[in-house]
Scaffold this active site. Structure first.
Site, PDB file in Angstrom:
ATOM      1  N   TRP A  35       0.819  -1.233   0.000  1.00 57.77           N
ATOM      2  CA  TRP A  35       0.000   0.000   0.000  1.00 57.77           C
ATOM      3  C   TRP A  35       0.845   1.273   0.000  1.00 57.77           C
ATOM      4  O   TRP A  35       1.855   1.349   0.697  1.00 57.77           O
ATOM      5  CB  TRP A  35      -0.861  -0.021   1.263  1.00 57.77           C
ATOM      6  CG  TRP A  35      -1.436   1.304   1.643  1.00 57.77           C
ATOM      7  CD1 TRP A  35      -0.829   2.292   2.384  1.00 57.77           C
ATOM      8  CD2 TRP A  35      -2.737   1.814   1.323  1.00 57.77           C
ATOM      9  NE1 TRP A  35      -1.676   3.355   2.539  1.00 57.77           N
ATOM     10  CE2 TRP A  35      -2.852   3.096   1.906  1.00 57.77           C
ATOM     11  CE3 TRP A  35      -3.831   1.299   0.605  1.00 57.77           C
ATOM     12  CZ2 TRP A  35      -4.005   3.877   1.792  1.00 57.77           C
ATOM     13  CZ3 TRP A  35      -4.972   2.073   0.494  1.00 57.77           C
ATOM     14  CH2 TRP A  35      -5.055   3.341   1.082  1.00 57.77           C
ATOM     15  N   ASN A  37       0.229   5.658   0.436  1.00 59.21           N
ATOM     16  CA  ASN A  37      -0.561   6.897   0.397  1.00 59.21           C
ATOM     17  C   ASN A  37       0.365   8.087   0.267  1.00 59.21           C
ATOM     18  O   ASN A  37       1.202   8.058  -0.655  1.00 59.21           O
ATOM     19  CB  ASN A  37      -1.645   6.976   1.484  1.00 59.21           C
ATOM     20  CG  ASN A  37      -1.213   6.871   2.915  1.00 59.21           C
ATOM     21  OD1 ASN A  37      -0.829   5.821   3.369  1.00 59.21           O
ATOM     22  ND2 ASN A  37      -1.319   7.954   3.654  1.00 59.21           N
ATOM     23  N   ASP A  38       0.233   9.103   1.057  1.00 60.30           N
ATOM     24  CA  ASP A  38       0.873  10.410   0.794  1.00 60.30           C
ATOM     25  C   ASP A  38       2.321  10.369   0.293  1.00 60.30           C
ATOM     26  O   ASP A  38       3.138   9.604   0.829  1.00 60.30           O
ATOM     27  CB  ASP A  38       0.956  11.228   2.085  1.00 60.30           C
ATOM     28  CG  ASP A  38      -0.321  11.284   2.855  1.00 60.30           C
ATOM     29  OD1 ASP A  38      -1.326  10.748   2.396  1.00 60.30           O
ATOM     30  OD2 ASP A  38      -0.303  11.877   3.941  1.00 60.30           O
ATOM     31  N   GLN A  54       4.096   7.175   2.228  1.00 62.56           N
ATOM     32  CA  GLN A  54       3.427   6.407   3.277  1.00 62.56           C
ATOM     33  C   GLN A  54       3.212   4.999   2.736  1.00 62.56           C
ATOM     34  O   GLN A  54       2.626   4.829   1.662  1.00 62.56           O
ATOM     35  CB  GLN A  54       2.089   7.071   3.638  1.00 62.56           C
ATOM     36  CG  GLN A  54       2.249   8.363   4.406  1.00 62.56           C
ATOM     37  CD  GLN A  54       2.701   8.107   5.833  1.00 62.56           C
ATOM     38  OE1 GLN A  54       1.907   7.768   6.684  1.00 62.56           O
ATOM     39  NE2 GLN A  54       3.994   8.263   6.098  1.00 62.56           N
ATOM     40  N   TRP A  62      -4.082   0.048   4.049  1.00 58.07           N
ATOM     41  CA  TRP A  62      -3.359   0.858   5.026  1.00 58.07           C
ATOM     42  C   TRP A  62      -3.054   0.045   6.285  1.00 58.07           C
ATOM     43  O   TRP A  62      -3.875  -0.791   6.706  1.00 58.07           O
ATOM     44  CB  TRP A  62      -4.222   2.078   5.369  1.00 58.07           C
ATOM     45  CG  TRP A  62      -3.496   3.148   6.104  1.00 58.07           C
ATOM     46  CD1 TRP A  62      -2.748   4.157   5.563  1.00 58.07           C
ATOM     47  CD2 TRP A  62      -3.456   3.332   7.533  1.00 58.07           C
ATOM     48  NE1 TRP A  62      -2.239   4.950   6.560  1.00 58.07           N
ATOM     49  CE2 TRP A  62      -2.655   4.465   7.776  1.00 58.07           C
ATOM     50  CE3 TRP A  62      -3.999   2.655   8.623  1.00 58.07           C
ATOM     51  CZ2 TRP A  62      -2.408   4.943   9.066  1.00 58.07           C
ATOM     52  CZ3 TRP A  62      -3.740   3.123   9.906  1.00 58.07           C
ATOM     53  CH2 TRP A  62      -2.956   4.259  10.117  1.00 58.07           C
ATOM     54  N   SER A  98       3.288  11.074   7.837  1.00 60.69           N
ATOM     55  CA  SER A  98       3.860  11.944   6.797  1.00 60.69           C
ATOM     56  C   SER A  98       4.806  13.005   7.331  1.00 60.69           C
ATOM     57  O   SER A  98       4.729  13.412   8.487  1.00 60.69           O
ATOM     58  CB  SER A  98       2.731  12.619   6.022  1.00 60.69           C
ATOM     59  OG  SER A  98       2.121  11.663   5.200  1.00 60.69           O
ATOM     60  N   ARG A 165       0.209  16.613  13.183  1.00 60.27           N
ATOM     61  CA  ARG A 165       1.066  15.817  12.290  1.00 60.27           C
ATOM     62  C   ARG A 165       1.464  16.536  10.997  1.00 60.27           C
ATOM     63  O   ARG A 165       1.026  17.620  10.705  1.00 60.27           O
ATOM     64  CB  ARG A 165       0.365  14.517  11.946  1.00 60.27           C
ATOM     65  CG  ARG A 165      -1.006  14.661  11.298  1.00 60.27           C
ATOM     66  CD  ARG A 165      -1.590  13.262  11.063  1.00 60.27           C
ATOM     67  NE  ARG A 165      -2.911  13.299  10.461  1.00 60.27           N
ATOM     68  CZ  ARG A 165      -4.042  13.261  11.147  1.00 60.27           C
ATOM     69  NH1 ARG A 165      -4.016  13.210  12.454  1.00 60.27           N
ATOM     70  NH2 ARG A 165      -5.208  13.302  10.526  1.00 60.27           N
ATOM     71  N   TRP A 303      -9.306   9.107   0.035  1.00 60.01           N
ATOM     72  CA  TRP A 303      -9.560   8.253   1.213  1.00 60.01           C
ATOM     73  C   TRP A 303     -10.959   7.647   1.216  1.00 60.01           C
ATOM     74  O   TRP A 303     -11.189   6.626   1.852  1.00 60.01           O
ATOM     75  CB  TRP A 303      -9.356   9.052   2.497  1.00 60.01           C
ATOM     76  CG  TRP A 303      -7.929   9.217   2.867  1.00 60.01           C
ATOM     77  CD1 TRP A 303      -7.222  10.380   2.879  1.00 60.01           C
ATOM     78  CD2 TRP A 303      -7.008   8.195   3.284  1.00 60.01           C
ATOM     79  NE1 TRP A 303      -5.921  10.149   3.279  1.00 60.01           N
ATOM     80  CE2 TRP A 303      -5.774   8.815   3.528  1.00 60.01           C
ATOM     81  CE3 TRP A 303      -7.116   6.816   3.464  1.00 60.01           C
ATOM     82  CZ2 TRP A 303      -4.649   8.104   3.950  1.00 60.01           C
ATOM     83  CZ3 TRP A 303      -5.993   6.117   3.888  1.00 60.01           C
ATOM     84  CH2 TRP A 303      -4.782   6.758   4.124  1.00 60.01           C
TER      85      TRP A 303
HETATM   86  C1  FRU Z   1      -3.098  12.127   4.950  1.00 59.91           C
HETATM   87  C2  FRU Z   1      -2.706  11.390   6.205  1.00 59.91           C
HETATM   88  C3  FRU Z   1      -1.708  12.198   7.009  1.00 59.91           C
HETATM   89  C4  FRU Z   1      -1.003  11.152   7.809  1.00 59.91           C
HETATM   90  C5  FRU Z   1      -0.961   9.994   6.844  1.00 59.91           C
HETATM   91  C6  FRU Z   1      -1.077   8.656   7.499  1.00 59.91           C
HETATM   92  O1  FRU Z   1      -3.481  11.342   3.898  1.00 59.91           O
HETATM   93  O2  FRU Z   1      -3.858  11.095   6.978  1.00 59.91           O
HETATM   94  O3  FRU Z   1      -2.279  13.219   7.769  1.00 59.91           O
HETATM   95  O4  FRU Z   1       0.268  11.580   8.193  1.00 59.91           O
HETATM   96  O5  FRU Z   1      -2.028  10.174   5.947  1.00 59.91           O
HETATM   97  O6  FRU Z   1      -0.807   7.623   6.626  1.00 59.91           O
END
Ligand code: FRU
Length: 491
Positions: A35, A37-38, A54, A62, A98, A165, A303
């Site tokens: 997986w 993400n960011d 991520q 996730w 992130s 964060r 998301w």
């Molecule tokens: C945004 C987020 C960030 C966090 C990360 C977790 O997509 O929610 O705020 O750091 O993804 O994977």
């Protein structure tokens, strides 16, 4: 090196061999395995662009976050490097969220959020979030013994330590600054500013931006920079309410332009707009390239729809094409990085093609890795065509299309027939005003995605598509009469 990191590195090496290159995007960075993400830590270090992400290598959904890592010289050919960060310390044992990166005295410095499960005074489990630093050589990173370098003790009154964060670090006039997202006691996002002389000892400066529930609730992944004489803040918001076609329900990234008083760190908002009017876009990050361009990359997913894919997919998640940003008349423009020009081959051009109440295809115009530019104008100024559609990723079973309706002044992307089997968002629209049928559309296709740049980057619409790659036809439809100029390259 910790066992957790060693295991993750071994795992991705073992598993990636089962993924055929043709089953991945060609020039968009996708998860090495599992997986993504960011985008994280987007930076230029030791002659290469570094992009972290991520990452949950063990599953295509996730999970405990690691930082995946890739490098590139041209932002399009990416080479995977071993996992950079794993959740292996007391302050990040449930995830490395992130963050961003800079260079400091020849070292590559990552600043990220560490996650630890914590039980609050009501007995509920939350994730305690702190900001941490890791120093490295571009491959291996050691987490600093002073971590966490920013924790709840530096939060302003009402700041939620469980929603704190995504630090963005930069250096200005010899001082390090960091902005991070936070939730306040009203459940509304805010961006906090911190400063430091050494990136280790930090001081809270001020609440830099406040949401006041205007743009969703909690904010995430802030960025801030100067561009073409303007100051620009990028923010990704949760739980947005729709506002005409500008903002839509759910997760959305937007920008604010404003004036910035450096002496008092005061940002005065002027205007705001969505970053991307398509379906899949979130959490963008920017860098300044060595030749002075502001380049942005975002996560090409949303998301609200990303959890519906099959558990058996060996990879999930990809980035957008890196985009050059500019500000014109107070608005942010985005275009694919110019490096893409070196990627192009097999040019096909058509001029003055008339489509008259028909659907046509043109010899040489097809493919799933394509850079296609279409310029439209009405054949008759007094009888403007009603609707133009561009179909792609098409065969007898599937297609996705973009359509433009001059009278409604809107462009739509529609992936309903792309092969998706889920009840998720399949369409989005954006206004493109006052063009009376004259419009320029540039479409970048890379196997499992489509990114549309309207009128030289005035509006952008991105969407992922699950369509089998054999569906590679492209066709043009018009209700009314339109004149088209077309330039197409394979990528
Ligand atoms: C945004 C987020 C960030 C966090 C990360 C977790 O997509 O929610 O705020 O750091 O993804 O994977």
């Amino acid at each position: 090196m910790s066992q957790v990191l060693r295991d993750a590195r071994r795992h991705e090496e073992e598993k990636e061999v089962f993924i055929d290159r043709k089953d991945r995007p060609k020039f968009h960075l996708a998860s090495r395995v599992g997986w993504m993400n960011d985008p994280n830590g987007f930076s230029f270090f030791n002659g290469k662009y570094h992009l972290f992400y991520q990452y949950h290598p063990y599953d295509s959904h996730w999970g405990p976050m690691h930082w995946g890592h890739a490098v590139s010289e041209d932002l399009l050919n990416w080479e995977y490097l071993p996992v950079a960060l794993a959740p292996d310390m007391p302050y990040d044992r449930d995830g490395c969220f992130s963050g961003t990166a800079i260079e400091m005295q020849g070292e590559h410095v990552l600043m990220y959020t560490g996650i630890v499960s914590d039980i609050d005074e009501n007995g509920e489990t939350h994730h305690l979030q702190t900001q941490n630093i890791a120093f490295g050589d571009g491959i291996n990173y050691r987490k600093h013994e002073m971590n966490p370098v920013i924790d709840a003790s530096l939060l302003p009154k009402g700041g939620n330590k469980y929603a704190f964060r995504d630090p963005k670090i930069w250096r200005e006039d010899g001082v390090y600054y960091c902005i991070a997202a936070n939730d306040n006691s009203e459940h509304s996002g805010q961006i906090l500013l911190f400063s430091s002389m050494d990136a280790l000892n930090w001081k809270f400066e001020k609440v830099f931006l406040s949401n006041d529930r205007r743009f969703g609730l909690m904010w995430e992944c802030p960025d801030f920079f100067e561009l073409d004489g303007e100051h620009v803040a990028l923010i990704s918001a949760q739980d947005m309410l729709p506002r005409e076609l500008e903002y839509h329900n759910g997760f959305g990234s937007f920008y604010m332009t404003g004036d910035y008083d450096k002496a008092t760190h005061t940002f005065t908002e002027k205007d705001n707009h969505a970053m991307d009017y398509g379906i899949d876009f979130y959490a963008p990050q920017t860098i300044l390239s060595p030749d002075g361009r502001r380049i942005m990359i975002g996560w090409m997913q949303n998301w609200d729809s990303c959890s519906v894919h099959s558990k058996f997919t060996p990879w999930f998640g990809q980035m957008t094409v890196p985009r050059e940003l500019s500000v014109k008349n107070g608005k942010l423009y985005q275009n694919p990085v110019r490096e893409i020009e070196a990627f192009r081959h097999d040019r096909v051009e058509y001029r003055d093609v008339i489509v008259d109440n028909a659907e046509i295809s043109l010899s040489g115009i097809k493919g799933r890795t394509v850079d296609l530019e279409v310029e439209l104008e009405s054949v008759d100024e007094n009888d403007i065509y009603r609707k133009f559609s561009l179909f792609f990723a098409k065969n007898s079973n599937f297609s996705t299309h973009i359509s433009y309706r001059p009278e409604e002044e809107s462009v739509k992307i529609d992936r309903k027939f792309s092969g998706s089997r889920r009840a998720i968002v399949h369409q989005r629209r954006a206004f493109v005003r006052e063009n009376r049928g004259k419009i320029k559309m540039r479409l970048i296709l890379d196997r499992f995605s489509a990114e549309l740049f309207v009128n030289d980057g005035e509006k952008v619409m991105s969407a992922t598509i699950p369509t089998e790659t054999a569906a590679d036809e492209i066709s043009f439809y018009c209700r009314g009469r339109v004149r088209m100029n077309i330039v197409k390259y394979s990528l």
